[in-house]
Motif scaffolding. Structure first.
Motif, PDB file in Angstrom:
ATOM      1  N   ALA A  97       0.833  -1.208   0.000  1.00 59.40           N
ATOM      2  CA  ALA A  97       0.000   0.000   0.000  1.00 59.40           C
ATOM      3  C   ALA A  97       0.867   1.257   0.000  1.00 59.40           C
ATOM      4  O   ALA A  97       0.558   2.228  -0.697  1.00 59.40           O
ATOM      5  CB  ALA A  97      -0.936  -0.004   1.201  1.00 59.40           C
ATOM      6  N   MET A  98       1.961   1.238   0.767  1.00 62.42           N
ATOM      7  CA  MET A  98       2.833   2.415   0.822  1.00 62.42           C
ATOM      8  C   MET A  98       3.550   2.618  -0.515  1.00 62.42           C
ATOM      9  O   MET A  98       3.690   3.751  -0.975  1.00 62.42           O
ATOM     10  CB  MET A  98       3.826   2.295   1.976  1.00 62.42           C
ATOM     11  CG  MET A  98       4.507   3.593   2.309  1.00 62.42           C
ATOM     12  SD  MET A  98       3.403   4.999   2.669  1.00 62.42           S
ATOM     13  CE  MET A  98       2.725   4.527   4.241  1.00 62.42           C
ATOM     14  N   ARG A  99       3.980   1.525  -1.149  1.00 65.06           N
ATOM     15  CA  ARG A  99       4.603   1.653  -2.476  1.00 65.06           C
ATOM     16  C   ARG A  99       3.619   2.268  -3.470  1.00 65.06           C
ATOM     17  O   ARG A  99       3.996   3.109  -4.300  1.00 65.06           O
ATOM     18  CB  ARG A  99       5.086   0.292  -2.978  1.00 65.06           C
ATOM     19  CG  ARG A  99       6.477  -0.069  -2.496  1.00 65.06           C
ATOM     20  CD  ARG A  99       7.053  -1.270  -3.234  1.00 65.06           C
ATOM     21  NE  ARG A  99       6.347  -2.517  -2.940  1.00 65.06           N
ATOM     22  CZ  ARG A  99       6.571  -3.276  -1.869  1.00 65.06           C
ATOM     23  NH1 ARG A  99       7.482  -2.922  -1.000  1.00 65.06           N
ATOM     24  NH2 ARG A  99       5.890  -4.384  -1.691  1.00 65.06           N
ATOM     25  N   ALA A 100       2.353   1.855  -3.393  1.00 63.37           N
ATOM     26  CA  ALA A 100       1.333   2.415  -4.281  1.00 63.37           C
ATOM     27  C   ALA A 100       1.136   3.910  -4.015  1.00 63.37           C
ATOM     28  O   ALA A 100       0.992   4.699  -4.952  1.00 63.37           O
ATOM     29  CB  ALA A 100       0.015   1.654  -4.111  1.00 63.37           C
ATOM     30  N   LEU A 101       1.138   4.299  -2.741  1.00 65.38           N
ATOM     31  CA  LEU A 101       0.998   5.710  -2.390  1.00 65.38           C
ATOM     32  C   LEU A 101       2.185   6.522  -2.903  1.00 65.38           C
ATOM     33  O   LEU A 101       2.018   7.597  -3.485  1.00 65.38           O
ATOM     34  CB  LEU A 101       0.854   5.879  -0.875  1.00 65.38           C
ATOM     35  CG  LEU A 101       0.705   7.311  -0.361  1.00 65.38           C
ATOM     36  CD1 LEU A 101      -0.562   7.963  -0.922  1.00 65.38           C
ATOM     37  CD2 LEU A 101       0.692   7.326   1.156  1.00 65.38           C
ATOM     38  N   VAL A 102       3.387   6.005  -2.699  1.00 67.05           N
ATOM     39  CA  VAL A 102       4.595   6.681  -3.181  1.00 67.05           C
ATOM     40  C   VAL A 102       4.527   6.841  -4.705  1.00 67.05           C
ATOM     41  O   VAL A 102       4.845   7.902  -5.244  1.00 67.05           O
ATOM     42  CB  VAL A 102       5.861   5.915  -2.743  1.00 67.05           C
ATOM     43  CG1 VAL A 102       7.100   6.453  -3.451  1.00 67.05           C
ATOM     44  CG2 VAL A 102       6.037   6.002  -1.226  1.00 67.05           C
ATOM     45  N   ALA A 103       4.088   5.801  -5.403  1.00 65.35           N
ATOM     46  CA  ALA A 103       3.972   5.854  -6.866  1.00 65.35           C
ATOM     47  C   ALA A 103       2.921   6.880  -7.288  1.00 65.35           C
ATOM     48  O   ALA A 103       3.115   7.614  -8.272  1.00 65.35           O
ATOM     49  CB  ALA A 103       3.625   4.470  -7.413  1.00 65.35           C
ATOM     50  N   HIS A 104       1.824   6.941  -6.569  1.00 63.88           N
ATOM     51  CA  HIS A 104       0.764   7.911  -6.862  1.00 63.88           C
ATOM     52  C   HIS A 104       1.301   9.340  -6.751  1.00 63.88           C
ATOM     53  O   HIS A 104       1.069  10.173  -7.635  1.00 63.88           O
ATOM     54  CB  HIS A 104      -0.417   7.691  -5.913  1.00 63.88           C
ATOM     55  CG  HIS A 104      -1.541   8.641  -6.110  1.00 63.88           C
ATOM     56  ND1 HIS A 104      -2.397   8.567  -7.193  1.00 63.88           N
ATOM     57  CD2 HIS A 104      -1.946   9.706  -5.370  1.00 63.88           C
ATOM     58  CE1 HIS A 104      -3.279   9.551  -7.113  1.00 63.88           C
ATOM     59  NE2 HIS A 104      -3.035  10.244  -6.007  1.00 63.88           N
ATOM     60  N   TYR A 105       2.012   9.622  -5.674  1.00 64.51           N
ATOM     61  CA  TYR A 105       2.624  10.951  -5.529  1.00 64.51           C
ATOM     62  C   TYR A 105       3.643  11.208  -6.635  1.00 64.51           C
ATOM     63  O   TYR A 105       3.722  12.309  -7.180  1.00 64.51           O
ATOM     64  CB  TYR A 105       3.287  11.103  -4.158  1.00 64.51           C
ATOM     65  CG  TYR A 105       2.339  11.458  -3.052  1.00 64.51           C
ATOM     66  CD1 TYR A 105       1.573  12.608  -3.104  1.00 64.51           C
ATOM     67  CD2 TYR A 105       2.222  10.647  -1.925  1.00 64.51           C
ATOM     68  CE1 TYR A 105       0.699  12.946  -2.083  1.00 64.51           C
ATOM     69  CE2 TYR A 105       1.355  10.967  -0.894  1.00 64.51           C
ATOM     70  CZ  TYR A 105       0.592  12.119  -0.983  1.00 64.51           C
ATOM     71  OH  TYR A 105      -0.262  12.454   0.035  1.00 64.51           O
ATOM     72  N   ALA A 106       4.430  10.184  -6.967  1.00 64.77           N
ATOM     73  CA  ALA A 106       5.456  10.342  -8.003  1.00 64.77           C
ATOM     74  C   ALA A 106       4.830  10.721  -9.345  1.00 64.77           C
ATOM     75  O   ALA A 106       5.392  11.540 -10.091  1.00 64.77           O
ATOM     76  CB  ALA A 106       6.276   9.064  -8.128  1.00 64.77           C
ATOM     77  N   GLU A 107       3.673  10.142  -9.654  1.00 61.62           N
ATOM     78  CA  GLU A 107       2.974  10.492 -10.897  1.00 61.62           C
ATOM     79  C   GLU A 107       2.621  11.967 -10.938  1.00 61.62           C
ATOM     80  O   GLU A 107       2.545  12.563 -12.011  1.00 61.62           O
ATOM     81  CB  GLU A 107       1.703   9.653 -11.036  1.00 61.62           C
ATOM     82  CG  GLU A 107       1.962   8.200 -11.365  1.00 61.62           C
ATOM     83  CD  GLU A 107       0.684   7.373 -11.348  1.00 61.62           C
ATOM     84  OE1 GLU A 107      -0.429   7.954 -11.358  1.00 61.62           O
ATOM     85  OE2 GLU A 107       0.806   6.131 -11.322  1.00 61.62           O
ATOM     86  N   ALA A 108       2.420  12.554  -9.774  1.00 65.22           N
ATOM     87  CA  ALA A 108       2.099  13.982  -9.687  1.00 65.22           C
ATOM     88  C   ALA A 108       3.356  14.838  -9.531  1.00 65.22           C
ATOM     89  O   ALA A 108       3.255  16.049  -9.329  1.00 65.22           O
ATOM     90  CB  ALA A 108       1.152  14.225  -8.524  1.00 65.22           C
ATOM     91  N   GLY A 109       4.523  14.197  -9.580  1.00 65.49           N
ATOM     92  CA  GLY A 109       5.786  14.932  -9.449  1.00 65.49           C
ATOM     93  C   GLY A 109       6.144  15.271  -8.019  1.00 65.49           C
ATOM     94  O   GLY A 109       6.951  16.165  -7.769  1.00 65.49           O
ATOM     95  N   ILE A 110       5.550  14.551  -7.070  1.00 63.93           N
ATOM     96  CA  ILE A 110       5.792  14.812  -5.648  1.00 63.93           C
ATOM     97  C   ILE A 110       6.573  13.642  -5.063  1.00 63.93           C
ATOM     98  O   ILE A 110       6.175  12.491  -5.208  1.00 63.93           O
ATOM     99  CB  ILE A 110       4.459  14.979  -4.882  1.00 63.93           C
ATOM    100  CG1 ILE A 110       3.666  16.145  -5.473  1.00 63.93           C
ATOM    101  CG2 ILE A 110       4.710  15.163  -3.393  1.00 63.93           C
ATOM    102  CD1 ILE A 110       2.230  16.220  -4.986  1.00 63.93           C
ATOM    103  N   THR A 111       7.670  13.952  -4.412  1.00 59.55           N
ATOM    104  CA  THR A 111       8.458  12.903  -3.774  1.00 59.55           C
ATOM    105  C   THR A 111       7.984  12.722  -2.339  1.00 59.55           C
ATOM    106  O   THR A 111       7.886  13.681  -1.583  1.00 59.55           O
ATOM    107  CB  THR A 111       9.955  13.264  -3.794  1.00 59.55           C
ATOM    108  OG1 THR A 111      10.345  13.470  -5.156  1.00 59.55           O
ATOM    109  CG2 THR A 111      10.789  12.149  -3.207  1.00 59.55           C
TER     110      THR A 111
END
Length: 168
Positions: A97-111
């Motif tokens: 779940a955390m990897r998915a959240l990190v990926a979701h933010y990454a798609e928006a350009g947010i680390t």
């Protein structure tokens, strides 16, 4: 004192100044920790009295190097008897779940940087944490013996480190 780097978030405590004259707000960024600590509003704090710093959901938004730099600067700046309270997202409890959240933010350009229990402990060091230590946020209730059920995932740890418990 409220500190935030988002002008919209900063606006809320500024409105409180009209109601509570002891409330102060500073528009600053932890990424420039030196400037933040040297801001006149922060400098107005009494450096002879203990201060509590709440870093709740702040550190996951900065790099490892910046998190370490900010924590070291705060520990050096805070007077004896002070405390730092941290809540921090983790990869320990639900890694997928955390990897998915990190990926979701990454798609928006947010680390976004959730960290492990050990990494969070390292950020708090060399100060020791007060009891009950670094624990899941759902267990953070004074006197509570509540444990996390199998379906409950807080996704974050909480801890308080205190200068009176500094490890030399």
């Amino acid at each position: 004192m409220y500190v935030d780097n988002d002008p919209m978030v900063y606006a809320h405590p500024r409105t409180m100044l009209d109601v509570c004259s002891s409330t102060k707000a500073v528009l600053a960024d932890i990424e420039q920790i030196g400037e933040l600590l040297n801001h006149p509003g922060v400098q107005a704090l009494d450096d002879r009295r203990p201060t509590a710093v709440l870093l709740h959901d702040v550190l996951p938004w900065v790099s490892d190097e910046l998190a370490e730099t900010a924590m070291a600067a705060l520990r050096a700046w805070l007077p004896d008897g002070s405390a730092i309270s941290v809540t921090h997202a983790t990869t320990d409890m639900a890694p997928d779940a955390m990897r998915a959240l990190v990926a979701h933010y990454a798609e928006a350009g947010i680390t976004y940087r959730p960290r492990t229990l050990e990494q969070i402990r390292e950020l708090l060091a060399p100060w020791a944490t007060l009891s009950p230590g670094v624990i899941p946020t759902t267990q953070w209730r004074a006197g509570s013996s509540r444990s996390i059920s199998s379906g409950e995932n807080p996704g974050a740890y909480a801890a308080i480190a205190h200068t009176c418990h500094r490890i030399e």
